[in-house]
Write an enzyme that holds these catalytic residues in place. Structure first.
Site, PDB file in Angstrom:
ATOM      1  N   ASP A  21      92.595  14.480  49.610  1.00 18.14           N
ATOM      2  CA  ASP A  21      91.647  15.594  49.796  1.00 18.14           C
ATOM      3  C   ASP A  21      91.413  15.907  51.274  1.00 18.14           C
ATOM      4  OD1 ASP A  21      89.956  17.581  48.953  1.00 18.14           O
ATOM      5  OD2 ASP A  21      88.232  16.261  48.650  1.00 18.14           O
ATOM      6  N   ASN A  69      91.998  22.752  39.659  1.00 20.00           N
ATOM      7  CA  ASN A  69      92.519  23.424  40.863  1.00 20.00           C
ATOM      8  C   ASN A  69      93.135  24.803  40.582  1.00 20.00           C
ATOM      9  OD1 ASN A  69      93.480  20.296  42.482  1.00 20.00           O
ATOM     10  ND2 ASN A  69      91.670  21.548  42.825  1.00 20.00           N
TER      11      ASN A  69
HETATM   12  C1  IPE Z   1      90.426  16.619  43.928  1.00 19.38           C
HETATM   13  O1  IPE Z   1      90.122  17.367  45.047  1.00 19.38           O
HETATM   14  C2  IPE Z   1      91.754  17.024  43.383  1.00 19.38           C
HETATM   15  C3  IPE Z   1      92.902  16.658  44.189  1.00 19.38           C
HETATM   16  C4  IPE Z   1      92.876  16.010  45.326  1.00 19.38           C
HETATM   17  C5  IPE Z   1      94.177  17.047  43.665  1.00 19.38           C
HETATM   18  P1  IPE Z   1      89.246  18.708  44.968  1.00 19.38           P
HETATM   19  O2  IPE Z   1      89.164  19.230  46.357  1.00 19.38           O
HETATM   20  O3  IPE Z   1      89.808  19.614  43.947  1.00 19.38           O
HETATM   21  O4  IPE Z   1      87.850  18.164  44.447  1.00 19.38           O
HETATM   22  P2  IPE Z   1      86.399  18.780  44.559  1.00 19.38           P
HETATM   23  O5  IPE Z   1      86.500  20.206  44.092  1.00 19.38           O
HETATM   24  O6  IPE Z   1      86.001  18.710  45.987  1.00 19.38           O
HETATM   25  O7  IPE Z   1      85.556  17.924  43.700  1.00 19.38           O
HETATM   26  C1  IPE Z   2      93.374  18.585  48.546  1.00 10.65           C
HETATM   27  O1  IPE Z   2      92.878  19.283  49.637  1.00 10.65           O
HETATM   28  C2  IPE Z   2      94.567  19.245  47.924  1.00 10.65           C
HETATM   29  C3  IPE Z   2      94.336  19.772  46.571  1.00 10.65           C
HETATM   30  C4  IPE Z   2      93.234  19.682  45.899  1.00 10.65           C
HETATM   31  C5  IPE Z   2      95.458  20.439  45.930  1.00 10.65           C
HETATM   32  P1  IPE Z   2      91.873  20.499  49.451  1.00 10.65           P
HETATM   33  O2  IPE Z   2      92.670  21.746  49.346  1.00 10.65           O
HETATM   34  O3  IPE Z   2      90.935  20.241  48.342  1.00 10.65           O
HETATM   35  O4  IPE Z   2      91.120  20.472  50.831  1.00 10.65           O
HETATM   36  P2  IPE Z   2      89.592  20.804  51.079  1.00 10.65           P
HETATM   37  O5  IPE Z   2      88.783  19.888  50.213  1.00 10.65           O
HETATM   38  O6  IPE Z   2      89.395  22.243  50.712  1.00 10.65           O
HETATM   39  O7  IPE Z   2      89.393  20.543  52.530  1.00 10.65           O
HETATM   40 MG    MG Z   3      89.125  19.356  48.279  1.00 10.18          MG
END
Ligand code: IPE
Ligand code: IPE
Ligand code: MG
Length: 244
Positions: A21, A69
């Site tokens: 993340d 997602n």
């Molecule tokens: C969790 O991250 C999912 C992945 C890393 C694939 P998110 O960025 O989607 O989670 P939330 O929305 O902050 O809970």
């Molecule tokens: C994790 O990084 C990747 C996926 C969930 C696919 P994010 O895209 O959630 O990154 P932040 O949380 O917006 O910084």
């Molecule tokens: Mg995220």
């Protein structure tokens, strides 16, 4: 990394789960579009996967894309799918190297909704690595812990409908055996970078007794040294599993 330079641990987790993340925030901090963060995050995924394998961690589960997602802008989802395609092609190109390392690739999650060309490449990667089991590399794509539990319960319900199972005979083991992680040890350690302190629907059933390790580092900045820190913290944990 050179074998001689690898850190040594008194105890290693058998299974580590990683919630990758912080890609979007990493990009934002640099005034870049979010997809650039995913490109960097994909590099970190390769680097940490390799390092963990070299350390001798038997099973790894990387959370790449959740069932939630899909709510993101379509161009971001498309960029993530393209990175996934690139990685799958690379798995095929590096077939010999991965075979030597004994890597088995396994995708966990709901396969419906994933573009067909990607599904075919996923099946191909699983097929060419299926005989190996030194390092189990699980990649969670269109994965949701609740959805996975529903899937398992439905499989058991089918057995009941066929008259092969009675409701009173359902055990925890049976539920585990119908999850995508059937046959694998539960995660001992879950790592979440980016300063968020939640599971976000990751390995809900399997994490019952997992140790958690959080860090403020954004995933694209995550290094082998950070992974080592998480393992050092794990080394110090006193796991009681409800006992004394
Ligand atoms: C969790 O991250 C999912 C992945 C890393 C694939 P998110 O960025 O989607 O989670 P939330 O929305 O902050 O809970
Ligand atoms: C994790 O990084 C990747 C996926 C969930 C696919 P994010 O895209 O959630 O990154 P932040 O949380 O917006 O910084
Ligand atoms: Mg995220």
């Amino acid at each position: 990394m050179d074998q001689a330079q690898l850190p040594v641990f008194s105890v290693l987790p058998q299974h580590v789960g990683i919630i990758m993340d912080g890609n979007g925030r990493w990009a934002k901090q640099r005034g870049l579009p979010r997809y650039k963060g995913h490109i960097e995050g994909a590099k970190t995924f390769r680097k940490i996967g390799e390092f963990a394998g070299d350390l001798g961690i038997h099973c790894l589960t990387f959370y790449a894309f959740s069932t939630e997602n899909w709510k993101r802008p379509p161009e971001e989802v498309a960029a993530i799918m393209d990175l996934f395609r690139e990685y799958l092609r690379e798995l095929d190109d590096r077939k010999a190297e991965n075979e030597e390392k004994g890597i088995k690739v396994n995708f966990i999650g709901d396969r419906t909704g994933i573009p067909r060309d990607i599904l075919a490449m996923m099946a191909h990667s699983e097929r060419i690595t299926r005989k190996k089991d030194h390092v189990i590399l699980n990649i969670a794509v269109n994965y949701g812990g609740r959805q996975e539990i529903v899937h398992s319960v439905r499989e058991l319900a089918k057995e009941i409908e066929k008259g092969r199972l009675k409701a009173k005979d359902i055990t925890e083991q049976m539920i585990s055996d119908h999850l995508y992680t059937a046959g694998l040890p539960d995660p001992d350690l879950i790592i979440r970078p980016s300063g968020e302190y939640r599971l976000s629907n990751f390995l809900l059933w399997q994490s019952a007794y997992a140790e958690f390790w959080y860090s403020d580092i954004l995933w694209p900045d995550f290094t082998e040294a950070d992974f080592t820190k998480a393992l050092r913290a794990f080394e110090q944990r006193n796991r009681r599993f409800g006992g004394v």
